[in-house]
Design a protein around this motif. Structure first.
Motif, mmCIF file in Angstrom:
data_model
loop_
_atom_site.group_PDB
_atom_site.id
_atom_site.type_symbol
_atom_site.label_atom_id
_atom_site.label_comp_id
_atom_site.label_asym_id
_atom_site.label_seq_id
_atom_site.Cartn_x
_atom_site.Cartn_y
_atom_site.Cartn_z
ATOM 1 N N ASP A 211 0.831 -1.207 0.000
ATOM 2 C CA ASP A 211 0.000 0.000 0.000
ATOM 3 C C ASP A 211 0.866 1.257 0.000
ATOM 4 O OD1 ASP A 211 -2.252 -1.572 0.039
ATOM 5 O OD2 ASP A 211 -2.544 -1.425 2.215
ATOM 6 N N GLU A 212 1.942 1.225 0.743
ATOM 7 C CA GLU A 212 2.829 2.384 0.850
ATOM 8 C C GLU A 212 3.416 2.758 -0.505
ATOM 9 O OE1 GLU A 212 7.227 2.963 2.753
ATOM 10 O OE2 GLU A 212 5.697 2.130 4.089
ATOM 11 N N TYR A 213 3.771 1.763 -1.308
ATOM 12 C CA TYR A 213 4.375 2.010 -2.625
ATOM 13 C C TYR A 213 3.332 2.129 -3.736
ATOM 14 C CZ TYR A 213 8.835 0.574 -0.472
ATOM 15 O OH TYR A 213 9.953 0.486 0.322
ATOM 16 N N GLY A 214 2.070 1.827 -3.448
ATOM 17 C CA GLY A 214 1.031 1.888 -4.477
ATOM 18 C C GLY A 214 1.106 0.755 -5.476
ATOM 19 N N ILE A 215 1.560 -0.408 -5.025
ATOM 20 C CA ILE A 215 1.694 -1.573 -5.906
ATOM 21 C C ILE A 215 0.333 -2.221 -6.149
ATOM 22 C CG2 ILE A 215 2.706 -3.884 -6.094
ATOM 23 C CD1 ILE A 215 4.988 -2.795 -4.257
ATOM 24 N N GLU A 216 0.070 -2.605 -7.380
ATOM 25 C CA GLU A 216 -1.148 -3.351 -7.716
ATOM 26 C C GLU A 216 -0.848 -4.841 -7.573
ATOM 27 O OE1 GLU A 216 -2.760 -2.298 -11.537
ATOM 28 O OE2 GLU A 216 -2.152 -0.185 -11.310
ATOM 29 N N LEU A 217 -1.478 -5.478 -6.605
ATOM 30 C CA LEU A 217 -1.236 -6.894 -6.338
ATOM 31 C C LEU A 217 -2.304 -7.741 -7.022
ATOM 32 C CD1 LEU A 217 0.431 -9.021 -4.776
ATOM 33 C CD2 LEU A 217 -1.202 -8.747 -2.887
ATOM 34 N N ARG A 218 -1.861 -8.647 -7.895
ATOM 35 C CA ARG A 218 -2.772 -9.581 -8.567
ATOM 36 C C ARG A 218 -2.615 -10.949 -7.895
ATOM 37 N NH1 ARG A 218 -3.659 -5.265 -10.723
ATOM 38 N NH2 ARG A 218 -4.056 -4.867 -12.933
ATOM 39 N N THR A 219 -3.547 -11.317 -7.051
ATOM 40 C CA THR A 219 -3.493 -12.622 -6.389
ATOM 41 C C THR A 219 -4.225 -13.667 -7.235
ATOM 42 O OG1 THR A 219 -5.490 -12.116 -5.128
ATOM 43 C CG2 THR A 219 -3.370 -11.581 -4.102
ATOM 44 N N ARG A 220 -3.956 -14.934 -6.951
ATOM 45 C CA ARG A 220 -4.555 -16.065 -7.676
ATOM 46 C C ARG A 220 -4.380 -15.898 -9.192
ATOM 47 N NH1 ARG A 220 -10.538 -16.679 -6.018
ATOM 48 N NH2 ARG A 220 -10.459 -14.404 -6.005
ATOM 49 N N SER A 221 -3.234 -15.387 -9.586
ATOM 50 C CA SER A 221 -2.977 -15.079 -10.997
ATOM 51 C C SER A 221 -1.633 -15.664 -11.440
ATOM 52 C CB SER A 221 -2.976 -13.564 -11.231
ATOM 53 O OG SER A 221 -4.225 -12.987 -10.858
ATOM 54 N N VAL A 222 -1.556 -16.031 -12.702
ATOM 55 C CA VAL A 222 -0.331 -16.573 -13.277
ATOM 56 C C VAL A 222 -0.128 -15.999 -14.676
ATOM 57 C CG1 VAL A 222 -0.435 -18.743 -11.996
ATOM 58 C CG2 VAL A 222 -1.553 -18.580 -14.225
ATOM 59 N N VAL A 223 1.099 -16.079 -15.153
ATOM 60 C CA VAL A 223 1.405 -15.645 -16.517
ATOM 61 C C VAL A 223 1.051 -16.772 -17.481
ATOM 62 C CG1 VAL A 223 3.204 -14.890 -18.097
ATOM 63 C CG2 VAL A 223 3.235 -14.128 -15.712
ATOM 64 N N LEU A 224 0.162 -16.494 -18.424
ATOM 65 C CA LEU A 224 -0.229 -17.493 -19.420
ATOM 66 C C LEU A 224 0.702 -17.476 -20.623
ATOM 67 C CD1 LEU A 224 -4.120 -17.029 -19.397
ATOM 68 C CD2 LEU A 224 -2.743 -18.701 -18.137
ATOM 69 N N ARG A 225 1.069 -16.285 -21.063
ATOM 70 C CA ARG A 225 1.985 -16.163 -22.202
ATOM 71 C C ARG A 225 2.520 -14.740 -22.260
ATOM 72 N NH1 ARG A 225 -3.172 -16.290 -24.309
ATOM 73 N NH2 ARG A 225 -3.803 -14.501 -25.589
ATOM 74 N N VAL A 226 3.589 -14.558 -23.027
ATOM 75 C CA VAL A 226 4.206 -13.253 -23.194
ATOM 76 C C VAL A 226 4.357 -12.969 -24.680
ATOM 77 C CG1 VAL A 226 6.205 -11.810 -22.683
ATOM 78 C CG2 VAL A 226 5.471 -13.534 -21.034
ATOM 79 N N ASP A 227 3.974 -11.777 -25.097
ATOM 80 C CA ASP A 227 4.195 -11.319 -26.475
ATOM 81 C C ASP A 227 5.358 -10.341 -26.422
ATOM 82 O OD1 ASP A 227 4.199 -10.060 -28.966
ATOM 83 O OD2 ASP A 227 2.032 -10.218 -29.187
ATOM 84 N N ALA A 228 6.552 -10.831 -26.767
ATOM 85 C CA ALA A 228 7.750 -10.020 -26.633
ATOM 86 C C ALA A 228 7.741 -8.819 -27.562
ATOM 87 C CB ALA A 228 8.985 -10.877 -26.893
ATOM 88 N N ASP A 229 7.219 -8.988 -28.770
ATOM 89 C CA ASP A 229 7.208 -7.883 -29.738
ATOM 90 C C ASP A 229 6.290 -6.756 -29.290
ATOM 91 O OD1 ASP A 229 8.979 -9.221 -31.403
ATOM 92 O OD2 ASP A 229 7.360 -10.246 -32.492
#
Length: 397
Positions: A211-229
């Protein structure tokens, strides 16, 4: 070296392998060999400090020959197969080693290709990871030079080595950005597969910093794929897929046991990850009584981390030494683990817990040790590295 035999054969020359071999030598055990292909030994707990800009990469590495215990044979080769039915290990060179007692601690495998597009992303100028030596240095420069945009930090689903370390460079970077006056222009997103930031006993401290840093926390979440381009990461969460553009991406990759270990008969039937089946207390294999395992490769119930290794190496060394003398193993591992969260560039939340997730402080009457502390930072950043090189790797603590 073809068909060489050793009284104790250790697979892996990392923290676990070097430490347990040193403890055995201190106990008077002879004819110990370590199989380790790498020429350099890495102190990985400092990688998050390297990425966070609070440590130089050069202090995390030393020549492997310099940390080998005296009187222990170093076999600079890689294991390709283990055959516990015949007490044998096959090496990449084609040599075959046999043993009286086998200790399996090769560490964990980083499975970069399990997330589509992740390998390609690491080859771009804007993605990095503090889980590899070169990429940690890359992450340091990326986080230092960022002045605006979106930065995404990710933790994988499933078993990982010190999974909570995904958050460590994030907090250090946020503290730096706040000090340089750019934090307000940077969107910080943290992706975790768990229900909360970490574990209930420590969530309050971590969430306060989030909260102090204003970070957006995504819980119960995973990376499905990455589009590098496109510089886009696709997240899978409770509300469905989310497409998130990033200017910097710092990843903790998916992990599992080494492939040769997965293919062996040491793994538990129907177990995930391919880790060595062991009694969680004695760390002895239930079907092959002359096989032991510890560290990230062991199928234990605890959280995988370097702090757990210190107790595990003591247990395995004690038990192997007793078995070599014809006695039954008596030492027991209690499931202890620790994760020092660097929540700023000068403070740490010292999270100690057991295999149920309950708080397990080293000093039982000092249960508030988990609170954010400058003293914990000094211990983690400055004292522990000295202890590692001089005491842990020599089997003294």
């Amino acid at each position: 070296m073809e068909n060489a035999h050793h009284r104790v054969l250790v697979v892996g020359g990392g923290n676990g392998g070097i430490s347990v071999a040193a403890r055995l030598r201190n106990a008077g055990v002879h004819d110990i060999a370590i199989v380790e292909p790498r020429e350099e030994h890495l102190y990985k707990p400092l990688f998050s400090h390297v990425a966070g800009g609070t440590a130089r990469a050069s202090i995390t590495v030393r020549p492997q020959r310099d940390v080998m215990p005296k009187g222990v044979t170093w076999i600079q080769d890689a294991v390709t197969a283990v055959q516990p039915e015949t007490n044998a290990v096959v090496l990449d060179s084609g040599d075959r080693l046999t043993y009286d007692q086998l200790i399996v601690c090769p560490g964990i495998q980083l499975d970069w290709d399990r997330v589509p597009g992740l390998v390609e992303a690491m080859q771009t100028p804007v993605a990095a990871s503090h889980y590899e030596f070169d990429l940690a240095q890359k992450a340091s420069a990326l986080l230092r030079d960022l002045t605006r945009g979106t930065v995404v930090f990710t933790q994988p689903d499933g078993t990982a080595s010190c999974a909570g370390a995904a958050q460590k460079p994030m907090y250090q970077a946020c503290d730096y950005w706040r000090a340089t006056g750019v934090l307000g222009d940077i969107r910080v997103v943290m992706v975790v597969p768990t229900e909360t930031a970490f574990l209930p006993p420590f969530d309050r401290e971590l969430e306060r910093k989030i909260d102090e840093y204003g970070i957006e926390l995504r819980t119960r979440s995973v990376v499905l794929r990455v589009d590098a381009d496109a510089q886009e990461v696709v997240l899978g969460g409770p509300d469905g897929p989310e497409h998130l553009h990033y200017d910097v991406l710092n990843v903790e990759p998916p992990q599992s046991a080494p492939d040769w270990l997965k293919a062996s008969t040491l793994t538990a039937p129907r177990a995930t990850g391919g880790f060595v089946e062991v009694d969680p207390e004695t760390l002895r294999h239930p079907r092959f009584p002359n096989v032991w395992s510890l560290g990230d490769a062991a199928g234990t119930t605890n959280s995988k981390c370097g702090g757990a290794l210190r107790k595990q190496t003591w247990v395995v060394a004690k038990n192997v030494a007793r078995v070599l003398r014809g006695k039954e193993p008596t030492a027991r591992y209690d499931g202890y683990a620790v994760c020092p969260f660097t929540v700023s560039r000068s403070t740490v939340v010292w999270a100690e817990f057991d295999d149920t997730g309950a708080q397990k402080p080293t000093i039982p009457f000092f249960r508030r040790m988990y609170r954010e502390s400058r003293l914990s930072w000094i211990f983690d950043r400055h004292i522990l590295p000295w202890v590692y090189w001089n005491l842990i790797l020599t089997g003294r603590v």
